[in-house]
Design a protein around this motif. Structure first.
Motif, short mmCIF file in Angstrom:
data_model
loop_
_atom_site.label_atom_id
_atom_site.label_comp_id
_atom_site.label_asym_id
_atom_site.label_seq_id
_atom_site.Cartn_x
_atom_site.Cartn_y
_atom_site.Cartn_z
N ALA A 1 0.99 -1.26 -0.30
CA ALA A 1 -0.11 0.25 0.04
C ALA A 1 0.70 1.02 0.07
O ALA A 1 0.57 2.05 -0.18
CB ALA A 1 -1.40 0.21 1.12
N GLN A 2 1.98 0.95 0.30
CA GLN A 2 3.25 2.14 0.36
C GLN A 2 3.51 2.75 -1.34
O GLN A 2 3.64 1.96 -1.98
CB GLN A 2 4.56 1.80 0.57
N PRO A 3 3.39 4.08 -1.62
CA PRO A 3 3.70 4.85 -2.65
C PRO A 3 5.40 4.27 -3.05
O PRO A 3 6.66 4.24 -2.22
CB PRO A 3 3.62 6.27 -2.91
N LEU A 4 5.66 3.98 -3.99
CA LEU A 4 7.14 3.80 -4.37
C LEU A 4 7.20 4.34 -4.61
O LEU A 4 8.83 4.77 -4.49
CB LEU A 4 7.03 2.79 -6.01
N GLY A 5 7.19 6.34 -4.89
CA GLY A 5 8.25 6.85 -6.39
C GLY A 5 8.68 7.36 -7.38
O GLY A 5 8.56 6.14 -8.15
N ARG A 6 9.34 8.24 -6.94
CA ARG A 6 9.77 8.26 -8.62
C ARG A 6 11.65 7.80 -7.96
O ARG A 6 11.73 7.59 -7.19
CB ARG A 6 10.15 9.90 -8.78
N PRO A 7 12.35 6.75 -9.29
CA PRO A 7 13.25 6.25 -9.01
C PRO A 7 13.95 7.46 -9.03
O PRO A 7 14.14 7.57 -9.77
CB PRO A 7 13.50 5.19 -9.34
N SER A 8 15.53 7.15 -8.10
CA SER A 8 16.43 8.27 -8.38
C SER A 8 17.42 7.54 -9.41
O SER A 8 17.48 6.81 -10.14
CB SER A 8 17.69 8.12 -6.89
N ALA A 9 18.46 8.79 -9.60
CA ALA A 9 18.93 8.54 -10.97
C ALA A 9 20.52 7.92 -10.88
O ALA A 9 21.10 6.86 -11.80
CB ALA A 9 19.67 10.00 -11.33
N GLY A 10 20.47 7.23 -9.87
CA GLY A 10 21.30 5.92 -9.59
C GLY A 10 20.79 4.66 -9.53
O GLY A 10 21.47 3.77 -10.57
N ARG A 11 19.53 4.86 -9.58
CA ARG A 11 19.43 3.50 -9.75
C ARG A 11 18.87 3.16 -10.70
O ARG A 11 18.38 2.24 -11.59
CB ARG A 11 17.58 3.02 -8.49
N ILE A 12 17.55 3.89 -12.14
CA ILE A 12 18.16 4.11 -13.41
C ILE A 12 19.06 3.79 -13.85
O ILE A 12 18.99 3.18 -14.65
CB ILE A 12 17.42 5.13 -14.05
N ALA A 13 20.55 3.95 -13.72
CA ALA A 13 22.24 4.65 -14.12
C ALA A 13 22.15 2.99 -14.04
O ALA A 13 22.74 2.27 -14.79
CB ALA A 13 23.31 5.29 -13.33
N ALA A 14 22.30 1.95 -12.52
CA ALA A 14 22.32 0.48 -11.98
C ALA A 14 21.14 0.28 -13.31
O ALA A 14 22.13 -1.18 -13.84
CB ALA A 14 21.86 0.24 -10.43
N TYR A 15 19.98 0.15 -13.62
CA TYR A 15 19.24 -0.87 -13.67
C TYR A 15 20.37 -0.59 -15.82
O TYR A 15 19.79 -1.44 -16.08
CB TYR A 15 17.90 -0.32 -14.13
N LEU A 16 20.20 0.90 -16.38
CA LEU A 16 20.84 0.53 -17.49
C LEU A 16 22.25 0.34 -17.42
O LEU A 16 22.54 -0.79 -18.43
CB LEU A 16 21.24 2.11 -18.05
N GLY A 17 22.63 -0.58 -16.51
CA GLY A 17 23.82 -0.58 -16.68
C GLY A 17 24.24 -2.11 -16.84
O GLY A 17 24.48 -3.09 -17.32
N LEU A 18 23.11 -3.14 -15.94
CA LEU A 18 23.03 -4.57 -15.80
C LEU A 18 22.08 -4.80 -16.86
O LEU A 18 22.16 -5.46 -17.64
CB LEU A 18 21.87 -4.61 -14.50
N LEU A 19 21.33 -3.77 -17.41
CA LEU A 19 20.43 -4.15 -19.31
C LEU A 19 21.94 -4.21 -19.63
O LEU A 19 21.98 -5.29 -20.86
CB LEU A 19 20.02 -2.83 -19.67
#
Length: 138
Positions: A11-29
């Motif tokens: 039930a908690q809102p997730l919020g916006r992902p940080s720039a670091g998390r987006i960079a980590a996901y792109l690096g993992l991709l």
């Protein structure tokens, strides 16, 4: 459920992902694409050992990504890169060239990698509550 408590994690809102998390996901991709390419080459070169090495590398990346980011999205990002790369490598070019042969090792690499992707995304570190209580609502 208490009105003053943190409530359910769903039930908690997730919020916006940080720039670091987006960079980590792109690096993992990108790492997933590299592991897919390397695995396609290695599994065919040394058949039994290369296949196991390629699948172990993929599983390590998938599960490591989940633990590094602290969520299942860290396993999904390299899986997407791996699957897109492997599927693109299986398509034949107009000249008739392709990277995968039609052998048992290629099919085991494809199906085994997909099974590992599902396993690692399921078993991977899910989001945990931040409170110190063992059970929610305590």
């Amino acid at each position: 459920m208490s009105a003053n408590g943190p409530g359910s994690l769903l039930a908690q809102p997730l919020g916006r992902p940080s720039a670091g998390r987006i960079a980590a996901y792109l690096g993992l991709l990108v790492l997933g694409a590299v592991v897919g390419l390397a695995g396609a080459l290695v599994q065919a070169a040394w058949f039994p050992g290369g296949l196991l090495l390629a699948l172990a590398g993929a599983a390590g990346l998938f599960l490591g990504g989940a633990y590094a980011t602290g969520g299942r999205g860290g396993a999904v990002a390299p899986v997407v890169g791996w699957i897109v790369t492997v599927i693109l490598l299986t398509t034949a070019r107009p000249e008739g060239d392709f990277l995968f042969g039609a052998g048992l090792g290629s099919y085991l690499f494809l199906l085994g990698g997909m099974a590992l992707a599902v396993i690692c995304a399921t078993v991977g570190a899910g989001r945990q509550p931040r409170s110190g209580a063992a059970r929610l609502g305590k």
